[in-house]
Design a protein around this motif. Sequence first.
Motif, short mmCIF file in Angstrom:
data_model
loop_
_atom_site.label_atom_id
_atom_site.label_comp_id
_atom_site.label_asym_id
_atom_site.label_seq_id
_atom_site.Cartn_x
_atom_site.Cartn_y
_atom_site.Cartn_z
N VAL A 1 0.84 -1.20 0.00
CA VAL A 1 0.00 0.00 0.00
C VAL A 1 0.87 1.24 0.00
O VAL A 1 0.65 2.19 -0.76
CB VAL A 1 -0.94 0.01 1.23
N ALA A 2 1.89 1.23 0.86
CA ALA A 2 2.80 2.37 0.93
C ALA A 2 3.52 2.56 -0.40
O ALA A 2 3.70 3.69 -0.87
CB ALA A 2 3.80 2.16 2.06
N ALA A 3 3.92 1.44 -1.00
CA ALA A 3 4.63 1.54 -2.29
C ALA A 3 3.71 2.13 -3.35
O ALA A 3 4.14 2.98 -4.16
CB ALA A 3 5.11 0.15 -2.72
N ALA A 4 2.44 1.70 -3.34
CA ALA A 4 1.50 2.22 -4.33
C ALA A 4 1.28 3.71 -4.11
O ALA A 4 1.23 4.49 -5.08
CB ALA A 4 0.17 1.46 -4.23
N ALA B 1 2.13 9.32 -5.60
CA ALA B 1 2.62 10.64 -5.22
C ALA B 1 3.71 11.12 -6.16
O ALA B 1 3.75 12.29 -6.57
CB ALA B 1 3.13 10.60 -3.77
N ALA B 2 4.61 10.20 -6.52
CA ALA B 2 5.69 10.57 -7.42
C ALA B 2 5.12 10.94 -8.79
O ALA B 2 5.59 11.90 -9.43
CB ALA B 2 6.69 9.43 -7.55
N PHE B 3 4.11 10.21 -9.22
CA PHE B 3 3.49 10.48 -10.52
C PHE B 3 2.82 11.84 -10.51
O PHE B 3 2.98 12.65 -11.43
CB PHE B 3 2.47 9.38 -10.83
N ASP C 1 -1.58 13.15 0.39
CA ASP C 1 -0.45 13.99 0.79
C ASP C 1 0.50 13.28 1.75
O ASP C 1 1.58 13.78 2.03
CB ASP C 1 -0.95 15.27 1.47
N ALA C 2 0.08 12.12 2.24
CA ALA C 2 0.92 11.41 3.21
C ALA C 2 2.15 10.84 2.53
O ALA C 2 2.07 10.24 1.46
CB ALA C 2 0.12 10.28 3.87
N THR C 3 3.30 11.04 3.14
CA THR C 3 4.54 10.48 2.61
C THR C 3 4.73 9.06 3.12
O THR C 3 4.03 8.59 4.02
CB THR C 3 5.74 11.32 3.03
N GLN C 4 5.71 8.41 2.56
CA GLN C 4 6.04 7.06 2.99
C GLN C 4 6.44 7.04 4.46
O GLN C 4 6.07 6.14 5.20
CB GLN C 4 7.18 6.53 2.12
N ASP C 5 7.17 8.06 4.90
CA ASP C 5 7.57 8.14 6.30
C ASP C 5 6.37 8.27 7.21
O ASP C 5 6.30 7.66 8.28
CB ASP C 5 8.50 9.34 6.52
N GLN C 6 5.40 9.08 6.80
CA GLN C 6 4.19 9.24 7.61
C GLN C 6 3.46 7.94 7.76
O GLN C 6 2.98 7.60 8.84
CB GLN C 6 3.27 10.28 6.97
#
Lengths: 210, 166
Positions: free
Chosen positions: B93-96, B101-103, B141-146
């Motif tokens: 899920v985080a990877a998706a 987000a990157a896209f 808006d949540a980042t992977q770290d979040q």
Amino acid sequence: MHDDPRPDPDADQARLAAAGDLEAFEALVRRHERASVNMARAMTGGDEDAEDLAQEIFVRAFRGMARFRGDSQFRTWLHAIALNVIRSHRSSRTRRLRLFPAPPAAADGDAAPVDAAVEAGFDIRLAMRDGVDRALAQLPDDLRAVVVLRDVQGLDYREIAEALQVPIGTVESRLFRARQRLKPLLAPLLGMRAVQGRSIGTAGPALQVE
Amino acid sequence: MDRCQNAHVWMTRDADGVLDARDRALLDDHTAGCESCRQAMAAQAAVAAVLRGRPPIDAPPFFTARVLAAVAEPPSWFGLAEWRTWTWRLVPVAAALFVIAAFVDGRTDRTSAPATVSSTPVRTAVASTDTRPESVLWDADATQDQVLLTVLTGRRQAASEDSRHE
């Protein structure tokens, strides 16, 4: 792995419980609660969390009832869940102990827990149960699981193989090794049985023989 | 030694009452000439008898009621005892979310945005009223770290915090 052709006494209740019937699930809990509590105690050496573990076993079973297809007996499936719950508990406990090591054991240890209990005037049945559970706790996990499932819980070889997902030959091999390793650990209890004859040891679960 | 290994299987079955007549004859024949197997056979039977004689304990009072109460509760999403399980489950899920987000970041007009030197997308401050931990999964808006911190702590990180600094 080993489709069990024998009729399952829990089949009807399990089917209803899988469909969300809470009364059916309650009936299953009442039928197997004693086995669950004893499984948790025997597998954890009488851990104070055993009753909570027994409860968690049923919670996990409830949440996974839809996955019970009836390929095995319900009690076999329940025991497989029990093993997973207990394994998770042990992993979690090991991590906690790494961070917060337990204090060293008392000098006199558990060399003869049954004898000490008798001297202190404790209930002999309680002392025997504690003695057995402590001896079991000294076995490696894989050996403890098979001997508890067989000799404490009364599952047959097929059911044990199904619960552990191993061949029946592996069950037999581990059983042999487990009992050999338990002999010196249960020495005080073996001596007591010799003295008291048939007055002890008649309360065990009935065995299902293939 | 192979004969002793066969005998071990037979004596285990014998202790469990499932040894057939043919194997019993073979076992008797072997133990007649093997002292160590005679002792092992006695041990198998004695230990099995003690274990089966273990006095069982009854379930505590109201055990069934406690189980039913427990199953009536909804499962906890981010129970700390299961944090490893949830971490692994949320990795895809985080990877998706990261890919999305990157896209989105790649297609955003960045001429007015502050320059960055990292591939991690820049987040704009977002005032969110949803403080539930699971809301991090659908917060674009949540980042992977979040996401990871929320999983590890079981608490939604403050959405208004902007972790990117010049």
